[in-house]
Design an enzyme around this catalytic site. Structure first.
Site, PDB file in Angstrom:
ATOM      1  N   SER A   1      37.181  74.607  31.418  1.00 16.17           N
ATOM      2  CA  SER A   1      35.170  75.788  32.708  1.00 16.17           C
ATOM      3  C   SER A   1      34.203  75.345  32.018  1.00 16.17           C
ATOM      4  CB  SER A   1      36.113  77.016  33.515  1.00 16.17           C
ATOM      5  OG  SER A   1      35.909  77.519  32.294  1.00 16.17           O
ATOM      6  N   SER A   2      33.693  75.756  32.936  1.00 15.45           N
ATOM      7  CA  SER A   2      31.871  75.686  32.872  1.00 15.45           C
ATOM      8  C   SER A   2      31.178  74.618  31.984  1.00 15.45           C
ATOM      9  CB  SER A   2      31.506  76.463  31.163  1.00 15.45           C
ATOM     10  OG  SER A   2      32.346  78.111  31.259  1.00 15.45           O
TER      11      SER A   2
ATOM     12  N   LYS B   1      29.989  72.169  37.204  1.00 15.14           N
ATOM     13  CA  LYS B   1      30.230  71.898  38.637  1.00 15.14           C
ATOM     14  C   LYS B   1      28.839  71.579  39.666  1.00 15.14           C
ATOM     15  CE  LYS B   1      34.160  73.555  39.372  1.00 15.14           C
ATOM     16  NZ  LYS B   1      35.124  73.799  38.303  1.00 15.14           N
TER      17      LYS B   1
ATOM     18  N   ILE C   1      46.770  78.212  38.909  1.00 13.04           N
ATOM     19  CA  ILE C   1      47.200  78.733  39.906  1.00 13.04           C
ATOM     20  C   ILE C   1      47.212  79.214  40.990  1.00 13.04           C
ATOM     21  CG2 ILE C   1      49.439  80.472  40.257  1.00 13.04           C
ATOM     22  CD1 ILE C   1      50.356  80.812  37.820  1.00 13.04           C
TER      23      ILE C   1
ATOM     24  N   LYS D   1      41.695  61.168  26.423  1.00 17.25           N
ATOM     25  CA  LYS D   1      43.011  61.364  27.075  1.00 17.25           C
ATOM     26  C   LYS D   1      43.116  62.889  27.468  1.00 17.25           C
ATOM     27  CE  LYS D   1      45.779  59.273  25.718  1.00 17.25           C
ATOM     28  NZ  LYS D   1      47.146  59.178  24.856  1.00 17.25           N
TER      29      LYS D   1
ATOM     30  N   THR E   1      40.588  63.838  29.634  1.00 13.40           N
ATOM     31  CA  THR E   1      40.203  63.437  31.339  1.00 13.40           C
ATOM     32  C   THR E   1      41.525  62.351  31.624  1.00 13.40           C
ATOM     33  OG1 THR E   1      38.125  62.898  30.482  1.00 13.40           O
ATOM     34  CG2 THR E   1      38.775  61.696  32.037  1.00 13.40           C
TER      35      THR E   1
ATOM     36  N   LYS F   1      37.662  52.091  30.447  1.00 17.00           N
ATOM     37  CA  LYS F   1      38.801  52.351  30.163  1.00 17.00           C
ATOM     38  C   LYS F   1      39.521  53.296  31.087  1.00 17.00           C
ATOM     39  CE  LYS F   1      41.621  54.626  26.388  1.00 17.00           C
ATOM     40  NZ  LYS F   1      41.189  54.959  24.710  1.00 17.00           N
TER      41      LYS F   1
ATOM     42  N   CYS G   1      13.234  95.768  41.391  1.00 21.81           N
ATOM     43  CA  CYS G   1      14.477  96.923  41.942  1.00 21.81           C
ATOM     44  C   CYS G   1      14.358  97.801  41.289  1.00 21.81           C
ATOM     45  CB  CYS G   1      15.679  95.895  41.883  1.00 21.81           C
ATOM     46  SG  CYS G   1      17.033  97.223  43.261  1.00 21.81           S
ATOM     47  N   LEU G   2      15.915  97.804  40.287  1.00 22.46           N
ATOM     48  CA  LEU G   2      15.487  99.092  38.941  1.00 22.46           C
ATOM     49  C   LEU G   2      14.308  99.400  38.654  1.00 22.46           C
ATOM     50  CD1 LEU G   2      16.963 101.677  38.344  1.00 22.46           C
ATOM     51  CD2 LEU G   2      18.240  99.883  36.837  1.00 22.46           C
TER      52      LEU G   2
ATOM     53  N   HIS H   1      14.519  91.366  45.043  1.00 20.13           N
ATOM     54  CA  HIS H   1      14.521  90.634  44.409  1.00 20.13           C
ATOM     55  C   HIS H   1      13.649  88.974  44.721  1.00 20.13           C
ATOM     56  CE1 HIS H   1      17.860  92.950  41.974  1.00 20.13           C
ATOM     57  NE2 HIS H   1      17.864  92.939  43.111  1.00 20.13           N
TER      58      HIS H   1
ATOM     59  N   GLU I   1      13.254  86.656  42.544  1.00 23.67           N
ATOM     60  CA  GLU I   1      14.013  85.596  42.237  1.00 23.67           C
ATOM     61  C   GLU I   1      14.764  85.068  42.707  1.00 23.67           C
ATOM     62  OE1 GLU I   1      14.035  89.105  41.201  1.00 23.67           O
ATOM     63  OE2 GLU I   1      16.232  89.324  40.676  1.00 23.67           O
TER      64      GLU I   1
HETATM   65  N1  GLN Z   1      20.934 100.780  40.928  1.00 22.66           N
HETATM   66  C1  GLN Z   1      19.935 100.743  42.048  1.00 22.66           C
HETATM   67  C2  GLN Z   1      20.169 100.257  43.400  1.00 22.66           C
HETATM   68  O1  GLN Z   1      20.870 100.801  43.950  1.00 22.66           O
HETATM   69  C3  GLN Z   1      18.764  99.362  41.341  1.00 22.66           C
HETATM   70  C4  GLN Z   1      19.871  98.500  41.660  1.00 22.66           C
HETATM   71  C5  GLN Z   1      18.920  96.810  41.929  1.00 22.66           C
HETATM   72  O2  GLN Z   1      18.392  96.831  40.267  1.00 22.66           O
HETATM   73  N2  GLN Z   1      19.570  95.249  42.015  1.00 22.66           N
HETATM   74  O3  GLN Z   1      19.342 100.703  44.371  1.00 22.66           O
END
Ligand code: GLN
Length: 539
Positions: A14-15, A18, A150, A190, A192, A224, A382-383, A508, A510
């Site tokens: 894995s890793s 893909k 599986i 092999k 592969t 090959k 967020c947090l 977020h 990001e």
């Molecule tokens: N724990 C916080 C909340 O539920 C912040 C969540 C987070 O950072 N994604 O509001």
């Protein structure tokens, strides 16, 4: 044109990446003018990764429509600049849940419900869901896991059936690993060969092989492999380690992966992919000489995938600011008033990470107090934003017990509190405030300047919110609530205008930062960090 389906499977280990190969192919096809989407099928039984902790599965990515998804969807978006949705990530759990719901409703009319055909039909239905919208010329389907597991067997059986049904409109790319044995100084083919045999055993003949390797695989060795595996010699492609994942589309194009896919699916091969913006980014990446040093304060710092989208957003922002990114992970559990000076003073900027629960929270307050008092560019997500609010309440508003009710349900100053709609919810899966919501920004605020607009939409994943009862006190003391949801009035962005760059977002940003469309707040934050770094150097 009829929708073409490309299946990407993996073997040996894995890793292998893909997700990066799928994303790179999608990037190339998109640059040739095709409409492309990528979806991932994960063989685990969880309904989605929302309930998995980052130790299990890295970051949980969130789509615009509020689906908690595998982090590969982040790569898909960063490489294709196209949003994904709930339909782009399906797990075994989702497939079974749907089949069992149908069985309970009586949809199967008294028949025995079995893996074949009922589970495989459900998988096939989900594979074609995006293609059937008519919005895509190519649907790339990544099958999670490794051939021989599986768990992935029903998915491979569905792929086998679909290839048969779709004929030329489907093909399979198999990704394997070619290890280098140091003692013998040899690359070994092999594994592969075995992996392809295993795939053939379940009835799938790969059309293209992509070989992950740390050393150049000689042409003779590739021939090959082609011969042993029934694959055309030019369709045996190597994916050798490169310094950045963003170079992979070019290494794939250099070996004609996009052209081979077009040829095999009966599409005309004309011209070259238009990669101008991508190449501009790569040129900036390679020509950057100076470095910007950013610290990421969080509790999962030992896991390289836990903050994947933040890392990539920062990397993109650093590149567009003509800087190399030096990212330092600061373990929030180990940060104290005694070491904060030593750990944070070399940094040009600090990000305080999202998260859940009490662990490491005090270190986030230590970092934020230090950053606020030293006027360091600081970004809370967020947090991280919630911690900005709590730290400000404790140390500026003089409310020493201020907290989030997530951390202390009995706090007398619940500056961060559970959202009203969350109060009746007991199930953990898929029940947060998820996905994209509108946010109105105050004109003239840092955030509005960074975005160049006052109307934005960003993705959320949280249960707790800024408590509006305290809003006036924060604003009087200098922390402004500059972004709010126009309908619910939930606070989405806070900032301290008196500081260089001190911004927290409940959302977020990001998740929506891509190579061709980097996140404005990340660009602006890194710009401020670069300026701060230069200012300190000139002193
Ligand atoms: N724990 C916080 C909340 O539920 C912040 C969540 C987070 O950072 N994604 O509001």
């Amino acid at each position: 044109m009829e929708t073409k389906y490309i299946f990407v499977t993996g073997g040996v280990v894995s890793s292998l990446g893909k997700g990066i190969i799928s994303s790179s192919l999608a990037c190339l096809l998109k640059a040739r003018g095709y409409r492309v989407t990528i979806q991932k099928f994960d063989p685990y039984i969880n309904i989605d990764p929302g309930t998995l902790n980052p130790y299990e599965h890295g970051e949980c990515y969130v789509t615009v429509d509020g689906h908690e998804a595998d982090l590969d969807l982040g790569h898909y978006e960063r490489f294709t600049n196209t949003p994904t949705t709930r339909a782009n990530n399906v797990t075994t759990g989702r497939i079974y849940q749907s089949v069992i719901n149908k069985e309970r409703r009586g949809d199967y009319l008294g028949k025995t419900v079995q893996i074949i055909p009922h589970i495989t039909d459900e998988i096939k239905h989900n594979v074609k869901l995006l293609g059937n919208t008519g919005n895509f010329d190519f649907v790339i389907t990544e099958i999670g896991g490794t051939v021989g597991d599986i768990e992935s067997t029903p998915f491979l059986e569905a792929v086998r059936q679909l290839r048969w049904e779709l004929g030329r409109n489907a093909l399979c790319i198999h990704l394997t690993y070619v290890p280098y044995i140091h003692a013998a100084k040899e690359l070994k083919t092999k594994p592969t060969q075995h992996s392809v045999k295993q795939l053939q055993h379940v009835g799938i003949q790969p059309d293209i092989l992509v070989l992950r390797t740390e050393h150049d695989i000689p042409a003779g060795m590739r021939r090959k492999i082609a011969q042993f595996c029934n694959v055309a010699p030019d369709a045996v492609i190597q994916s050798i380690d490169v310094p950045s994942i963003y170079e992979v589309p070019l290494t794939m194009h250099a070996q004609h992966l996009d052209e081979i896919v077009l040829r095999l699916t009966g599409e005309p091969v004309k011209g070259e992919p238009q990669m101008d913006r991508w190449l501009t980014f790569l040129n900036k990446m390679k020509s950057a000489e100076k470095t910007v040093t950013i610290g990421l304060v969080g509790k999962y710092v030992e896991l390289q995938d836990a903050y994947k989208s933040i890392n990539e957003s920062l990397f993109q922002a650093a590149t567009y600011n003509d800087r190399k990114l030096s990212l330092r992970y600061i373990h929030s559990e180990k940060l104290t008033d005694d070491n904060v000076d030593e750990l944070l003073s070399p940094l040009d900027g600090v990000i305080v990470a999202p998260g859940f629960g009490q662990r490491g929270i005090e270190g986030k307050f230590v970092a934020l107090k230090w950053c606020r008092e030293h006027d360091v560019p600081t970004f809370g997500i967020c947090l991280g934003m919630q911690c900005m609010v709590i730290e400000f309440a404790r140390n500026v508003l003089g409310l020493p017990e201020a907290n989030s009710t997530e951390m202390n349900p009995a706090t007398p100053d619940n500056v961060i509190d559970l959202m009203e709609e969350q109060k009746s919810i007991s199930n953990l899966g898929g029940t947060m405030r998820l996905g994209a919501y509108d946010c109105e920004l105050r004109p003239g605020s840092r955030a509005a300047q960074a975005y160049g607009t006052t109307h934005v939409s960003e993705r959320h994943r949280h249960r707790f919110e800024f408590n509006n009862d305290y809003r006036a006190r924060f604003e009087e003391a200098g922390m402004q609530c500059v972004g709010e949801n126009p309908k619910s009035h939930l606070v989405e962005v806070v900032e301290i205008p008196a500081l260089r760059w001190f911004v927290g977002t409940q959302y977020h940003p990001e998740y929506s930062s891509t190579v061709e469309n980097p996140g404005p707040l990340f660009l602006d934050f890194v710009k401020a960090a670069v300026a701060y770094g230069e200012e300190r150097q000139s002193k």
